[in-house]
Design an enzyme around this catalytic site. Structure first.
Site, mmCIF file in Angstrom:
data_model
loop_
_atom_site.group_PDB
_atom_site.id
_atom_site.type_symbol
_atom_site.label_atom_id
_atom_site.label_comp_id
_atom_site.label_asym_id
_atom_site.label_seq_id
_atom_site.Cartn_x
_atom_site.Cartn_y
_atom_site.Cartn_z
ATOM 1 N N TYR A 79 0.891 -1.167 0.000
ATOM 2 C CA TYR A 79 0.000 0.000 0.000
ATOM 3 C C TYR A 79 0.925 1.210 0.000
ATOM 4 C CZ TYR A 79 -4.404 2.176 1.860
ATOM 5 O OH TYR A 79 -5.571 2.885 2.071
ATOM 6 N N HIS B 42 -2.475 7.444 -2.611
ATOM 7 C CA HIS B 42 -3.582 6.479 -2.610
ATOM 8 C C HIS B 42 -4.094 6.281 -1.183
ATOM 9 C CE1 HIS B 42 -5.990 2.946 -3.566
ATOM 10 N NE2 HIS B 42 -5.307 2.233 -2.691
ATOM 11 N N ARG C 134 -12.584 7.334 6.204
ATOM 12 C CA ARG C 134 -12.426 7.896 7.556
ATOM 13 C C ARG C 134 -12.061 9.364 7.414
ATOM 14 N NH1 ARG C 134 -9.182 3.528 7.260
ATOM 15 N NH2 ARG C 134 -7.488 4.990 6.876
ATOM 16 N N GLU D 40 -1.075 -1.438 -10.500
ATOM 17 C CA GLU D 40 0.092 -1.673 -9.642
ATOM 18 C C GLU D 40 1.245 -2.275 -10.455
ATOM 19 O OE1 GLU D 40 -0.596 -3.737 -5.984
ATOM 20 O OE2 GLU D 40 -2.693 -3.035 -5.812
ATOM 21 N N ASP E 20 -4.944 -5.418 -9.261
ATOM 22 C CA ASP E 20 -5.524 -5.972 -8.026
ATOM 23 C C ASP E 20 -7.022 -5.634 -8.021
ATOM 24 O OD1 ASP E 20 -5.966 -6.897 -5.446
ATOM 25 O OD2 ASP E 20 -5.197 -5.074 -4.506
ATOM 26 N N ARG F 35 -15.279 -2.852 -4.044
ATOM 27 C CA ARG F 35 -15.259 -1.827 -2.991
ATOM 28 C C ARG F 35 -16.389 -1.976 -1.987
ATOM 29 N NH1 ARG F 35 -10.118 -0.737 -3.434
ATOM 30 N NH2 ARG F 35 -9.554 0.262 -5.402
ATOM 31 N N GLN G 34 -15.482 -4.829 0.220
ATOM 32 C CA GLN G 34 -14.342 -4.397 1.032
ATOM 33 C C GLN G 34 -14.782 -3.499 2.192
ATOM 34 O OE1 GLN G 34 -11.461 -2.237 -1.335
ATOM 35 N NE2 GLN G 34 -9.979 -2.044 0.327
ATOM 36 N N TYR H 33 -13.745 -4.969 5.791
ATOM 37 C CA TYR H 33 -12.307 -4.720 5.986
ATOM 38 C C TYR H 33 -11.884 -4.458 7.434
ATOM 39 C CZ TYR H 33 -12.023 0.397 6.636
ATOM 40 O OH TYR H 33 -12.088 1.664 7.121
ATOM 41 N N LYS I 185 -10.892 -8.978 -2.512
ATOM 42 C CA LYS I 185 -9.752 -8.978 -3.428
ATOM 43 C C LYS I 185 -9.285 -10.367 -3.841
ATOM 44 C CE LYS I 185 -7.978 -4.537 -1.807
ATOM 45 N NZ LYS I 185 -7.416 -3.814 -2.964
ATOM 46 N N THR J 211 -6.563 -11.686 -9.370
ATOM 47 C CA THR J 211 -5.526 -10.676 -9.560
ATOM 48 C C THR J 211 -4.910 -10.982 -10.921
ATOM 49 O OG1 THR J 211 -5.050 -10.742 -7.185
ATOM 50 C CG2 THR J 211 -3.418 -9.654 -8.591
ATOM 51 N N THR K 75 -1.634 0.293 -5.117
ATOM 52 C CA THR K 75 -2.148 1.178 -6.163
ATOM 53 C C THR K 75 -1.232 2.371 -6.363
ATOM 54 O OG1 THR K 75 -4.352 0.564 -5.468
ATOM 55 C CG2 THR K 75 -4.177 2.481 -6.907
ATOM 56 N N GLU L 74 -10.800 6.238 -6.492
ATOM 57 C CA GLU L 74 -10.229 7.582 -6.361
ATOM 58 C C GLU L 74 -10.647 8.482 -7.521
ATOM 59 O OE1 GLU L 74 -5.886 7.709 -5.004
ATOM 60 O OE2 GLU L 74 -6.201 5.634 -5.602
#
Ligand code: CA
Length: 438
Positions: free
Chosen positions: A141, A146, A155, A213, A245, A249, A252, A256, A265, A269, A372, A386
């Site tokens: 990550y 990202h 958040r 990625e 990847d 969403r 997730q 998560y 995920k 891939t 990402t 994004e």
């Protein structure tokens, strides 16, 4: 740390393979990436090849003709295997030797009688396979941008968690669902819960996304309890590929916390078929990400001067999308973004060192993902989450269609390349995947 430049990086080197001399080709003689293929329509075992222009050089055949006899026997044996694992196990230098020898065989001044012309297979007649039997796959990550963007959606009050600038964050991915470019990807089913809903439902994901990625295959390995000191980490980096990847969403978001991504995920891939070696990347090394003033220094095990000076890679990654309708109307794919691996907060060497730092063993053929690749600008954001800001700012396709997330029939195409004045451009090829209905 990064390999010194040699004849194989000379931009004036020319090959007798006509198609590889086309300006802008991903696979000029200065690249020579490794892959695994099988000739179409033949029931034959997979074989190792090297891409040169529009052809694949069949290494088993080159070895059988005695044209690589200058290489030690273990290396020649590794070249007649069904995947790259035996070569990776011999370490990065074995790959360097093969690349250097093949370079010599393909040079224009090799007399016609000594050219391995009957070892070339047009890539159009080859089925490109997963090049490595991947034992373990971990995804990082490493893009600060990202992490900050995604964090601020999920958040808003606390986008970047306090560990980010100290710990290269990652998770263990699922090696067995890694597929090669061109493999269709089925829309996953899963539990999702809308904000207003009182409980979750089970069904096809409505938030299917890609993540652009770079993947890195590891050479060598470590034993349990071993470590990779940062000064040696580059010896473990064999080569890179493009990596998508795929991420659901909505699944997730519901699953998560507290343990990170799982079924969002693990359904697929996609990787590109060619492994571009760190030797080929040598001219494109650059300083590591320049940490802004006020950011903490990495802890000592993740810091050294050589990594800071040359641990980065100037590698551009682009993402294209083609919907069913765009295909039907002959419009062709539309570029969604363009990002750079150079914008990542952590270098590949730091990721490997961190991965092994707790004594976790690494094995030849393990794959690590960069995370990402997103930069500061909107144009450089490496996923739809994004780019559309979680669907609130949809993308308009040339057909008038809107995209918040991927629809069935959409094909996502990643491309990557390195360019620098004074050197031949090299590319990574393509990483393609089309979404099929759940
Ligand atoms: Ca990822």
């Amino acid at each position: 740390m990064s390999k010194p430049l040699d004849d194989t990086h000379d931009q004036n080197a020319r090959t007798w393979v006509e198609s590889a001399r086309r300006p802008g080709h991903d696979f000029p003689i200065q690249n020579l990436p490794f892959g695994v293929f099988r000739r179409r329509g033949r029931n034959e075992a997979p074989r190792i090849g090297i891409a040169i222009g529009d052809e694949v050089l069949d290494l088993a055949r080159v070895v059988s003709q005695g044209l690589l006899d200058s290489l030690e026997q273990p290396i020649r044996e590794a070249l007649v295997a069904n995947n790259l694992n035996p070569l990776l196990a011999l370490g990065r230098d074995a790959g360097s030797q093969v690349r250097a020898e093949v370079f010599e065989l393909l040079l224009e001044d090799v007399p016609a009688a000594r050219r391995p012309a009957d070892c070339l297979v047009p890539v159009a007649n080859a089925e490109l396979l997963l090049p490595v039997d991947i034992g373990d796959y971990s995804d990082f990550y490493a893009s600060l941008h990202h992490a900050t963007n995604v964090g601020s959606m999920f958040r808003p009050e606390n986008p970047l968690l306090p560990n980010y600038k100290y710990v290269p964050i990652g998770y263990h991915g699922r090696a067995s669902s890694i597929v090669v470019s061109g493999t269709p990807v089925r829309r996953p089913l899963g539990q999702t819960k809308d904000d207003q809903a009182t409980g979750p439902v089970f069904g096809p994901s409505r938030g299917l996304d890609y993540e652009s990625e770079i993947g890195c295959y590891l050479a060598l390995g470590t034993s349990l309890g071993g470590q990779v000191v940062l000064a040696d980490a580059e010896q473990y980096l064999f080569g890179v590929c493009l990596l998508n990847d795929w991420s659901a969403r909505d699944i997730q978001r519901w699953e998560y916390q507290p343990l990170g991504p799982f079924l969002a995920k693990s359904f697929a891939t996609t990787v590109s078929p060619w492994v571009v070696t760190f030797d080929a990347l040598a001219p494109f090394r650059q300083p590591a990400f320049d940490r802004p003033a006020g950011d903490p220094d990495p802890l000592p095990y993740l810091a050294n001067e050589r990594d800071r000076r040359s641990g980065g890679i100037a590698l551009t990654v682009e993402v294209y999308l083609e919907s069913d309708k765009m295909r039907a109307e002959g419009i062709g794919p539309m570029r969604l973004s363009r990002g750079s691996l150079g914008s990542m907060y952590w270098t590949m060497a730091q990721l490997v060192t961190h991965h092994a730092s707790n004594g976790c063993n690494l094995r030849p053929g393990d794959l690590i993902g960069s995370g990402t690749i997103s930069g500061e600008t909107k144009e450089s954001r490496g996923c739809l989450l994004e780019l559309t800001w979680r669907g609130s700012d949809p993308i308009s396709l040339p057909t008038g269609e809107l995209r918040r997330f991927l629809q069935d029939g959409d094909e996502v195409i990643l491309t990557g390349y390195c360019e620098r004045d004074g050197f031949a451009r090299i590319g990574l090829g393509e990483c393609r995947g089309s979404v099929v209905a759940a």
